[in-house]
Scaffold this active site. Structure first.
Site, short mmCIF file in Angstrom:
data_model
loop_
_atom_site.label_atom_id
_atom_site.label_comp_id
_atom_site.label_asym_id
_atom_site.label_seq_id
_atom_site.Cartn_x
_atom_site.Cartn_y
_atom_site.Cartn_z
N HIS A 366 0.80 -1.23 0.00
CA HIS A 366 0.00 0.00 0.00
C HIS A 366 0.83 1.27 0.00
O HIS A 366 0.29 2.35 0.23
CB HIS A 366 -0.92 0.03 1.23
CG HIS A 366 -2.10 -0.89 1.14
ND1 HIS A 366 -3.26 -0.56 0.48
CD2 HIS A 366 -2.29 -2.14 1.62
CE1 HIS A 366 -4.13 -1.57 0.56
NE2 HIS A 366 -3.55 -2.53 1.26
N LYS A 559 -8.39 13.68 4.94
CA LYS A 559 -7.56 12.48 4.89
C LYS A 559 -6.50 12.59 5.97
O LYS A 559 -6.37 13.64 6.61
CB LYS A 559 -6.91 12.32 3.52
CG LYS A 559 -6.12 13.55 3.05
CD LYS A 559 -5.57 13.35 1.63
CE LYS A 559 -6.67 13.46 0.61
NZ LYS A 559 -6.75 12.30 -0.25
N ARG A 560 -5.76 11.53 6.19
CA ARG A 560 -4.67 11.55 7.16
C ARG A 560 -3.72 12.71 6.85
O ARG A 560 -3.40 12.97 5.68
CB ARG A 560 -3.92 10.22 7.11
CG ARG A 560 -2.79 10.06 8.07
CD ARG A 560 -2.38 8.57 8.14
NE ARG A 560 -2.16 8.00 6.81
CZ ARG A 560 -0.97 7.92 6.21
NH1 ARG A 560 0.11 8.42 6.81
NH2 ARG A 560 -0.84 7.36 5.02
N LYS A 565 0.67 14.09 1.24
CA LYS A 565 -0.70 14.38 0.83
C LYS A 565 -0.91 15.88 0.60
O LYS A 565 -1.91 16.30 0.07
CB LYS A 565 -1.69 13.84 1.86
CG LYS A 565 -1.66 12.30 1.95
CD LYS A 565 -2.62 11.79 3.00
CE LYS A 565 -2.54 10.28 3.15
NZ LYS A 565 -3.12 9.53 2.01
N THR A 667 -8.75 6.28 -1.60
CA THR A 667 -10.14 5.84 -1.78
C THR A 667 -11.12 6.98 -1.50
O THR A 667 -12.25 6.93 -1.95
CB THR A 667 -10.47 4.64 -0.86
OG1 THR A 667 -10.14 4.98 0.49
CG2 THR A 667 -9.71 3.40 -1.27
N LYS A 671 -14.91 8.03 -3.21
CA LYS A 671 -16.15 8.35 -2.48
C LYS A 671 -16.70 9.70 -2.92
O LYS A 671 -17.91 9.87 -3.11
CB LYS A 671 -15.87 8.34 -0.98
CG LYS A 671 -15.44 6.99 -0.44
CD LYS A 671 -14.76 7.09 0.92
CE LYS A 671 -14.07 5.79 1.29
NZ LYS A 671 -13.20 5.90 2.46
#
Length: 829
Positions: A366, A559-560, A565, A667, A671
């Site tokens: 991952h 998100k985290r 990111k 993901t 969504k």
């Protein structure tokens, strides 16, 4: 003793009247309350009423799957971020309307009862939520797949924001118990730690090993039902809770050492006390390794027990009937543990045990970040898992023979591939162990899988190209459209029917309704979005004290919190918009509400500073009367699954802005897409496949691509971008001048220095100009609302590929090769 167990298990009636009787029986006779009691008791009664209906199908599913000769898959994951279960079961059993009518008869609201349920604290973020979606789809596809995880007493942590800073408090998700779980003490397993290895010769003069003088911990299973969508299948998620072999030392207790008498019990229970302990200390690292081995050992022992119950002690056909999917590197110690069990406990030889291991274990990677691939010190392994260390050294010795055969003179290649990383403090490379011991290695998006083969694992790929494959992630539409967005579900059902819920590829039937002449449908689609935005705005007002105008564009990144990111790039854009307003550059302005949410790991200092920066920017912006409704910013505290179920349907713009080549898949992007949000994103992870599915005209692409980043990296000079861009200069001036931290000077110096460092691997300033220009394109598109709605409909209509039903069908076709098993119909004998 006479057997008084009923011979048949009958399906229970589920009419509103029957549900009402069950609800009253549980509330009055089991819980001892009346309808005016606190809501957690009402939730418990409703859940147990529904669980009875689930239980019948659970029995039938187990009876069908546990027949002799049935091949089974086992999904091993340290995380299962399940969210709330009540609404999901109601949808899958098609009982939402009946339960709503039942509760209305008691003057209760179903949604209020659902909101009482705590999010199951069994995961951290995308990895755990993916595992939950996988389990949902496996049940919905009638695949015999059993999940194995840990029964954490406390979740990740509950996030508080105090003066802009993240604070953590325990997530007591089990405060009121969990009505969905069943304790199964009869299947308790014993897990070893410490001790030493003792070798001996068996009666056939074969060298054998005993793991002796160990400190043991019990693994007590708790089973959670996973219902399939309208198909009567209920699969099982088994969660292991740690317990001491003895409750306490009675001798020490009687001697007056009360704390000492409980030491063993407390030490054992610590293994499953907290999800992902802080591993910045040696104690934290040891506890995390204990968790990983505890999961692997208990699960594999249980699987071997189940095999012998069905098939006896002959392991000749074990590999034909069992497959284990390891979710990331956390469970990869299973390679060595399966070898130990087969050799030490089942008396198989090395070659036979290795043949079984390498035909049954499969590994999902991952991450592309080398630092995220777990390593454990040999010293820690020697102290904690000495027998496993023996086996890993033996596996590595055989593997090195294969490497030398491929590259006989390349000593450096052998050093790089070795499972043991040599040095002053030797380390065990868990990803290497996983690849060597598995028959399948997959990435989770097309680009990710290619980069694994071309970069991170290129030498393994050269050795075993047949092992590597791609399985692009997905999410379950039952949770992320039907449950999260009932208004959109109702509109889609009215327009194309409801077959898309079980087969999301059929949602493409909405594409003709994106045409400009479908004004009635456009108006309905927009009304759904507006209602969802109003719902979210109400929660943000209550939670954050910030008023979001629902006529503004809702620009969302949840998100985290991690540097790759690039929440920091989003923060720079916030400052840029603020700067534009302050300079009076507001012609054709589009009002924007920016929402950011996510947790930073407790030991991740830079991520916590990014949270502080965003909150400080929000404070300045939201309290500037000159800004007004032109720009609002909120940081959503304690972001979790249930939050996302409200956020995703309300989003207009989905921020997927990771540095290209760093995000394995994502993901959240799926969504948002399913719920009609438009994506602004880099050419990274599953963004690429979203772009391919929806088309360039319906996606806002920006930023450097992987090959461009690789070319730029050796001579990256952020100062060049700063000198060439007036907007960026204004942003950095506001940051450097302490404009957002006047009372806390220099607290953001580390952030500023990281942005301006030529060693910044995230290349935030290199993508700034492209990001700002693309955000301007977003704003201009928003001004043409008919075009925006058309693009939004196209995103929803193009999301069929991103169902986990498709993902699991690919896993099954290419890796697991299971046959679908339907529950036994009629009564269960």
């Amino acid at each position: 003793m006479k057997n008084c167990i009923p011979e048949e298990i009958q399906t229970l009636p589920s009419t509103p009247d029957a549900l009402a009787k069950s609800f009253k029986r549980y509330l009055i006779y089991h819980i001892g309350r009346k309808t005016g009691c606190p809501p957690n008791y009402l939730f418990e009664a409703v859940s147990k009423t529904l669980r009875d209906r689930v239980m019948v199908n659970w029995h039938k599913t187990r009876a069908a799957q546990e027949q002799k000769g049935v091949k089974q898959a086992y999904y091993l994951s340290l995380e299962f971020l399940m969210g709330r279960a009540l609404g999901n079961h109601l949808i899958n059993l098609d009982l939402t309307d009946n339960m709503r009518k039942t509760l209305e008869g008691f003057c209760m609201d179903l949604e209020e009862i659902e909101s009482v349920e705590a999010d199951a604290g069994l995961g951290n973020g995308g990895l755990g939520r993916l595992a939950a979606c996988f389990m949902d789809s496996c049940a919905s596809l009638n695949l015999p797949v059993m999940g194995y995880g840990l029964h954490y007493e406390y979740g990740m942590f509950r996030q508080l924001i105090n003066h802009g800073y993240q604070e953590e408090e325990p997530d007591q998700w089990l405060r009121h118990g969990n009505p969905w779980e069943l304790r199964r003490p009869e299947y308790t397993q014993r897990v070893h730690f410490g001790g030493r290895t003792e070798f001996y010769r068996d009666k056939n003069n074969h060298l054998r090993a005993h793991w002796v003088d160990t400190h043991d911990v019990l693994a007590v299973p708790y089973d959670v039902p996973i219902s399939g969508y309208k198909n009567n299948t209920v699969n099982t998620l088994r969660l292991w809770k740690a317990a001491a072999t003895e409750e306490f030392d009675l001798y020490e207790f009687n001697a007056g050492d009360y704390a000492g008498s409980m030491a063993a019990k407390n030490s054992a229970e610590n293994i499953t006390m907290v999800l992902y302990p802080n591993d910045s200390s040696e104690n934290g690292k040891e506890l995390r390794l204990r968790q990983q081995y505890f999961l692997a050992s208990a699960s594999l022992q249980d699987i071997l027990r189940r095999w012998e119950l069905r098939e006896g002690k002959n392991y000749q056909y074990f590999a034909e009937k069992n497959v284990f999917q390891m979710n990331d590197t956390h469970p990869t110690i299973s390679v060595a543990e399966l070898m130990r069990l087969l050799m030490d406990e089942k008396n198989l030889g090395w070659d036979q045990a290795w043949a079984i291991t390498t035909k049954t274990l499969a590994y999902t990677n991952h991450t592309l970040l080398p630092e995220a691939l777990e390593k454990w010190s040999v010293e820690l392994f020697q102290a904690l898992l000495p027998r496993l260390l023996d086996i890993i050294y033996e596996i590595n010795a055989h593997f090195m023979d294969a490497v030398r055969a491929k590259w006989p003179t390349n000593i450096e290649k052998q050093r790089q591939l070795s499972i043991i990383e040599e040095g002053p403090h030797p380390q065990i490379r868990m990803a290497h162990l996983a690849i060597v011991g598995s028959f399948s290695v997959n990435g989770v998006a097309d680009l990710h899988s290619k980069l694994l083969c071309q970069g991170l694992f290129k030498d393994f790929y050269a050795l075993w190209p047949e092992k590597f494959n791609n399985k692009t992630n997905g999410v379950t539409p039952r949770r992320w459209i039907v449950h999260a967005n009932p208004l959109l579900t109702k509109l889609i059902n009215k327009t194309i029917g409801d077959e898309w819920i079980a087969d999301l590829s059929k949602i493409s039937q909405l594409k003709p309704f994106a045409a400009e002449d479908q004004k009635a449908f456009h108006a309905q689609f927009k009304a759904v979005k507006q209602a969802n935005k109003q719902r979210l705005a109400h929660i943000i007002q209550e939670t954050c004290g910030i008023a979001f105008n629902t006529e503004s564009i809702f620009d969302i990144q949840v998100k985290r919190i991690h540097e790759y990111k690039r929440q920091l790039l989003n923060a720079l854009h916030m400052i840029h918009l603020y700067s534009q307003i302050k300079q009076g550059k507001t012609d054709n302005w589009v009002n924007r509400c920016i929402l950011v949410g996510g947790k930073a790991a407790p030991s991740y200092v830079m991520a916590k500073k990014i949270i502080k920066l965003i909150n400080n920017i929000a404070y300045v912006v939201n309290n500037d009367p000159e800004v007004g409704d032109k720009l609002k910013i909120a940081f959503y505290p304690n972001y979790d699954v249930s939050s996302m179920e409200i956020i995703a349907p309300a989003a207009d713009l989905s921020e997927q802005i990771s540095t290209a080549g760093k995000e394995a898949s994502g993901t959240g992007n799926m969504k948002f897409m399913m719920n009609g949000a438009l994506t602004i994103g880099t050419y990274d992870g599953a963004n690429i496949e979203i772009l391919e599915q929806v088309g360039e005209d319906n996606f806002f692409l920006f930023g450097l691509k992987v090959n461009e980043i690789e070319a730029l990296l050796p001579h990256y000079q952020p100062i060049d971008y700063l000198q060439q861009d007036n907007d960026l200069q204004n942003v950095m001036h506001l940051l450097k001048s302490n404009h957002f931290n006047a009372l806390e000077p220099h607290i953001f110096d580390d952030i500023i220095n990281s942005l301006l460092s030529p060693h910044d691997p995230w290349m935030t300033l290199a993508d700034f100009r492209s990001y700002v220009d693309t955000q301007n394109q977003v704003a201009q598109t928003w001004l043409n609302q008919s075009q925006w709605i058309r693009m939004s409909i196209m995103n929803t209509a193009s999301s069929g590929f991103f169902s986990t039903d498709r993902t699991m069908q690919e896993y099954n076709h290419d890796i697991w090769k299971l046959k679908t098993i339907k529950p036994q119909l009629g009564t269960l004998k």
